[in-house]
Design an enzyme around this catalytic site. Structure first.
Site, short mmCIF file in Angstrom:
data_model
loop_
_atom_site.label_atom_id
_atom_site.label_comp_id
_atom_site.label_asym_id
_atom_site.label_seq_id
_atom_site.Cartn_x
_atom_site.Cartn_y
_atom_site.Cartn_z
N TYR A 1 31.18 34.94 -95.78
CA TYR A 1 31.88 35.34 -94.56
C TYR A 1 33.31 34.82 -94.70
CZ TYR A 1 27.34 36.22 -92.30
OH TYR A 1 26.09 36.71 -91.97
N LYS B 1 22.25 38.96 -86.02
CA LYS B 1 21.24 38.71 -84.99
C LYS B 1 20.62 39.97 -84.40
CE LYS B 1 21.21 34.49 -85.43
NZ LYS B 1 20.36 34.53 -86.63
N PRO C 1 27.67 42.17 -85.29
CA PRO C 1 26.81 41.83 -86.44
C PRO C 1 27.23 40.56 -87.18
CG PRO C 1 28.07 43.83 -86.88
CD PRO C 1 28.34 43.47 -85.47
N HIS D 1 17.34 33.68 -99.30
CA HIS D 1 18.65 33.03 -99.39
C HIS D 1 18.59 31.67 -98.70
CE1 HIS D 1 21.70 36.42 -100.44
NE2 HIS D 1 20.56 36.57 -101.10
#
Ligand code: FAS
Ligand code: PHB
Length: 395
Positions: A206, A302, A298, A78
């Site tokens: 997101y 990481k 999350p 990605h």
């Protein structure tokens, strides 16, 4: 103990998650003997659904462990992801900004690949090991005890790697006052769902919304992974698939909501969010690795990647000990690892604070979050800050 059976190894690893398996495989490839112990079965571990995004450093370590073949064949590179807010979305071009990318490949598959590689090498892993306990960690003769099928066992070793996660035994075995912990618990959780259906987008989204955070992720071109922020007291049984899909649609920009394809879920789970760090990450011959030492929400993808950088530092130190007789690497492990850990903890806290609806988030606070997202997506300098943290700071 009746029928005690003793073993000896160079490194005893408690925990067969990504941390333990990756460290074990790197040590095996380097000819350092090690034994992995876990309190549950292999299948239980493989049944857990967790992380989905790998940094380049993590991919490199899996290659070093000779466990990266399927990742390169099936993982999804990605080059960017989108931030959605105020009814619109904006792409952050990771590769254009940093020259680097991330790979979408489920933690479950990483674990499976490492387990298969370990089996192929014939290294010893002991599952369903009860009452695992580290001993004499600050002495010169550390050992681990456990029971299996009612029989007591002891493994004498040079070092113990505590790779046993947030609820493990290693950190708790340390003497009172030996470590300091830093913690922030967030007033919400993530309700995650897996379904065999094409993802709504070919990259991650997101989403910040007044109703709460949402994340559109995936495991492949035909398997979607979605999350919505939920109250801490949310119960899985109160969330039918239809209710989940409806709420997800309400938190996405209209064009994504209309394009969303749904299918029956085959996994649904709720994860609490916390930031947690233990200092130091070493006590004598015991080293804390991954979630045993730190936890991140999350939001920044990481957790798994921090476990990998811990393994990188500890593996280098152990190799230096065995090959060169120098302990400078293991002596520096805690400080070196914590320097990177805290930067990732900060980034994960920042992403979480910017993207989620808190109980006391006012209309003003919502506008400030949207202004920050507007700035992030229209300033190259600000996008660079986000991108270099998301792809992973250097080891
Ligand atoms: P793990 O917790 O994976 O493994 C620890 C192992 O130790 C387990 O197999 C356990 O059985 C074993 N163990 C525990 N106590 C023991 C004992 N007393 N004796 C023997 N063995 C013992 N990270 C992301 O980057 N993105 C995500 O989306 C994401 N989602 C997550 C969702 C959930 C519900 C959780 C819990 C974590 C999530 N994470 C995510 C973080 C996760 O991926 C961790 O960072 C990763 O599993 C860390 O790996 P380990 O350090 O190996 O710990
Ligand atoms: C996931 O696919 O599980 C995932 C991806 C990115 C995140 C968190 C979870 O930040």
């Amino acid at each position: 103990m009746q029928g005690r059976k003793n073993l000896r190894t160079q490194v005893a690893i408690i925990g067969s998650g990504p941390s333990g398996l990756l460290l074990g495989q790197l040590l095996t490839e380097a000819g350092v003997d090690n034994v992995i112990l876990d309190r549950v079965s292999k299948n239980y571990i493989l049944g857990r659904v967790r992380a989905g995004v790998l940094e380049e450093g993590t991919v490199g370590l899996l290659d070093e462990a000779k466990a990266g073949a399927r990742l390169h064949a099936e993982g999804l590179p990605h080059d960017g992801f989108s931030l959605a807010f105020d009814g619109r979305d904006h792409r952050i071009d990771l590769h254009e900004l940093t020259g680097r990318r991330v790979t979408v490949y489920g933690q479950t598959e990483v674990t499976r690949d490492l387990m298969q590689r370990r089996e192929a090498c014939g290294s010893l892993s002991i599952y369903d090991a009860a009452d695992v306990a580290p001993h004499d960690v600050d002495g010169g003769s550390p050992f681990v005890t456990y029971t299996k099928d009612g029989i007591g066992h002891r493994i004498d070793c040079d070092f113990i790697a505590g790779c046993d996660g947030f609820h493990g035994t290693s950190r708790r075995a340390l003497p009172e006052g030996a470590v300091r912990s830093f913690e922030k618990v967030y007033p919400f959780g993530w309700l995650g769902l897996l379904a065999d259906v094409a993802p709504v987008s070919n990259e991650l989204i997101y989403a910040n919304h007044p109703r709460g955070f949402a994340l559109c992720s995936m495991r492949s071109a035909t398997r979607s992974r979605y999350y919505i922020q939920c109250p801490l007291d949310a119960k899985i049984e109160d969330w039918s698939d239809d209710r989940f899909w409806d709420e997800l649609r309400r938190r996405l920009p209209a064009h994504h909501a209309e394009a969303l394809t749904t299918a029956p879920s085959f996994e649904k789970s709720i994860a609490p969010l916390r930031s947690f760090v233990t200092e130091p990450m070493r006590f004598g011959r015991l080293f804390l690795v991954g979630d045993a030492a730190h936890i991140v929400p999350p939001t920044g993808a990481k957790g798994l990647n921090l476990a990998a950088s811990d393994v990188h530092y500890l593996f280098g130190g152990l190799l230096e000990h065995y090959r060169e007789g120098s302990d400078s690497g293991i002596d520096a492990y805690s400080q070196t690892a914590l320097t990177r850990v805290w930067k990732a903890v900060r980034f994960s806290w920042w992403m979480t604070t910017m993207m989620h609806r808190f109980p006391d988030t006012s209309d003003f606070d919502q506008k400030i979050q949207e202004a920050e997202l507007d700035y992030l997506t229209h300033s190259r300098a600000a996008s660079m800050v986000l991108a270099e943290n998301y792809v992973g700071l250097p080891f």
